[in-house]
Design an enzyme around this catalytic site. Sequence first.
Site, PDB file in Angstrom:
ATOM      1  N   GLY A  82       0.543  -0.883   0.012  1.00 38.17           N
ATOM      2  CA  GLY A  82      -0.455  -0.212  -0.048  1.00 38.17           C
ATOM      3  C   GLY A  82       0.921   1.098  -0.386  1.00 38.17           C
ATOM      4  O   GLY A  82       0.608   2.609  -0.081  1.00 38.17           O
ATOM      5  N   CYS A 134     -25.717 -13.000 -20.881  1.00 39.34           N
ATOM      6  CA  CYS A 134     -25.426 -14.061 -20.625  1.00 39.34           C
ATOM      7  C   CYS A 134     -26.319 -14.929 -19.085  1.00 39.34           C
ATOM      8  O   CYS A 134     -26.149 -15.965 -18.609  1.00 39.34           O
ATOM      9  CB  CYS A 134     -24.061 -14.691 -20.157  1.00 39.34           C
ATOM     10  SG  CYS A 134     -23.063 -13.262 -18.476  1.00 39.34           S
ATOM     11  N   CYS A 169     -22.110  -7.487 -18.696  1.00 42.40           N
ATOM     12  CA  CYS A 169     -21.209  -8.050 -18.421  1.00 42.40           C
ATOM     13  C   CYS A 169     -19.980  -7.294 -18.858  1.00 42.40           C
ATOM     14  O   CYS A 169     -19.597  -7.407 -19.896  1.00 42.40           O
ATOM     15  CB  CYS A 169     -20.320  -9.354 -18.484  1.00 42.40           C
ATOM     16  SG  CYS A 169     -21.548 -10.479 -17.676  1.00 42.40           S
ATOM     17  N   CYS A 200     -27.099  -9.659 -16.522  1.00 41.09           N
ATOM     18  CA  CYS A 200     -26.395 -10.297 -17.713  1.00 41.09           C
ATOM     19  C   CYS A 200     -27.829 -10.328 -19.190  1.00 41.09           C
ATOM     20  O   CYS A 200     -27.801 -10.841 -18.970  1.00 41.09           O
ATOM     21  CB  CYS A 200     -25.209 -10.083 -17.931  1.00 41.09           C
ATOM     22  SG  CYS A 200     -24.593 -10.204 -19.755  1.00 41.09           S
ATOM     23  N   CYS A 247     -18.164 -12.918 -19.823  1.00 41.50           N
ATOM     24  CA  CYS A 247     -19.321 -13.646 -20.567  1.00 41.50           C
ATOM     25  C   CYS A 247     -19.435 -14.532 -21.614  1.00 41.50           C
ATOM     26  O   CYS A 247     -20.648 -14.599 -21.944  1.00 41.50           O
ATOM     27  CB  CYS A 247     -19.726 -11.744 -21.175  1.00 41.50           C
ATOM     28  SG  CYS A 247     -21.887 -11.546 -21.808  1.00 41.50           S
TER      29      CYS A 247
END
Lengths: 227, 288, 256
Positions: free
Chosen positions: B29, B241, B263, B238, B269
């Site tokens: 970080g 899909c 997606c 979606c 997808c």
Amino acid sequence: MIQIREVSKTFTLHNQGSAVIRVMERASLSVAPGECVALTGASGAGKSTLMRMIYGNYLAASGEILIGGVDVVRAEPREIIRLRREVLGYVSQFLRVVPRVPTLDVVAEPLLSVGVDRAAATDRARELLTRLRIPERLWSLSPTTFSGGEQQRVNIARGFAHAYPALLLDEPTASLDAANRDTVLELIHEAKARGAAIVGIFHDAEARAAVCDRVVDLTGFSPQAAA
Amino acid sequence: MSDYNFAYLDEQTKRMIRRAILKGLAIPGYQVPFASREMPMPYGWGTGGVQVSAATLTPEDRLKVIDQGADDTTNAVSIRKFFERTAGVETTEDTASASVIQTRHRIPEAPLTEDQVLVYQVPIPEPLRFLEPSEIETRKMHALEDYGLMHVKLYEDIARHGQIATAYAYPVKVEGRYVMDPSPIPKFDNPKMSGMAAIQLFGAGREQRIYALPPYTQVVSLDFQDFPFEASKADAPCDLCGAEDSYLDEVIVDDAGGRMFVCSDTDYCRARRAAGHVGAQGKTEDAA
Amino acid sequence: MTPLLKVEGLTKRYGARIGCADVSFDLWPGEVMGIVGESGSGKSTLLNCMAGHLAPDAGRVMFDTRTEGMKDTITMSEPERRMLGRTDWAFVHQHARDGLRMNVSAGGNVGERLMAVGARHYGEIRDSAEDWLGRVEIDSSRIDDRPTAFSGGMQQRLQIARNLVTGPRLVFMDEPTGGLDVSVQARLLDLLRGLVREMGLSAIIVTHDLAVVRLLADRLMVMKDGHVVEAGLTDQVLDDPQHAYTQLLVSSVLQV
């Protein structure tokens, strides 16, 4: 309660050729609890100067001023502040407050600062303002807008709000009508009765006679006389 | 092949960047400054990510590049071509078979593994930047963990919008120490960062900063007790899909207000449809 | 009882020029001290040295910390000093915009110090912000407005709320009423006095306005050319000044 020993005062005016003005020499005075002493003397004899020295407002050049065991001449600022908060009250001729603060709060403030709760402090303030005949409709206004007499009475109410063991009164009855003057004298009697040691300046001879046990003429302490 | 050094950058530069990456991995970080190079593409096109990828790639790697989830948009295609030409590495659109994935603003839906490295393109690495303009001051704030300001930003969000309206680049705290900008990924992706098996590297070219998350690092999205973090997404499956669990793009399909959700992760997808999943508009799409 | 703050031989030079020289004093809990002097007398330098904004060349600034008692804040580590700066200490700037985040709402400004010491409950933070806006007489309907939309007096009051929300024990103020018109000044003074009494605050106030110190300060320090020329009880210093410079200063005030 109040013991003044050999106090002298000079003013040095650095910006006016360092002129040294001696205004008081070796003043001594003692006030017992429950006693009221009036300072007298011609104008310029140093009545106000002595009052101010007792209050710590003016710095004495020498000597000592003991109030409840604290020497005001040598005390630290915080000791004087505590003294003024708890022990030593002062009713001056002029009201000096933050603009905008309501009269009721101005009067209650000395009590609040010694830890009295707000309700009790406000009750006492109401009582004093009522006795001193300040109309209730003015209580929520700042005293800075009041007449001279009203300001004077607010000042007195403020000075008597807390039961100070020692009290300084600078012309407490000046510019008051007869009824209010009587109230003030009553307040002074009450303070004496509870054991307050009082030093005052009273030009009003009648009032002086009514409340004072002794009169001290300061002329005797002026430098000219001593020389 | 070409006359370029492997992966465009010279060996010294790559070594320098690797050192920065290693330092970043050692202090999860923490933003490590590095001497960012001029790349043959404009800032904002992923120069930081490209440099990190260049320093990470080996000739055996297989590279995938995604741009907001898609493999076939300009940014993804041009960076993929760039490495095809300068490094000669294999490329793929299949998440599972890639070993290095450079991404702009998304984390793939399919879980990543220990054999993979995810490289993020970062525009502004400093999460405190918009609140505190002084770099000297923000560095001090990181050093002293003086992060009250970060919550001021979230407070402002709630005060203004009734909820934490920050939807992307949602600040996180890494291993209870550094507050980090996760790059402009949607906050839906934030939970995926925590405990991820793959190495996550972040490169900011213009700002000359690299930071990193080693595998299985704890990453917590900042929030308030009474306004907890929520990984939100459009509330729909979606349309192609039928996936209920993936981040969706809203696509306007005509001038009459018609729209569909698809997606954002095109590979995910595609793989689902190949496996026989069909969404509400999946058939018509295939027919068209 | 021990002093809250003990300043010993504090000196700051700007090259050959003296910022402040060999300043020493004790500040006790609940005391308000004023520092007066004309521009360039070193009062702001002194304040900034004490508050940790400037590194002095010599001297110590001992503070009675909650956990470890008297500690020199000058040799203290930066994290410790910062922690002090957002808990027990507060600093009110002359210009509110130096002490506020102008692009953050009033509520956020007040809440920042709370969040900096770990408050993580939005509702509670907002409640305290609202409470404090009320105490400095800003209508709670303005909580989501930015300080840029506030008047000068309101900005200054907001700055005070932002500083006092974590219940500090020592407040440094640099000309807190400077630049405000007189009616607004009076209101602010009244407010400060009330807060000082209610919260038992100690404060150090730098100003060139003698009326301000008379109303707010118990004690006064008069500075000239970086040196303290006189110190004492506020009304004593103002009514019976002993030093030539103080006499000049006091006599130069215009009477209304």
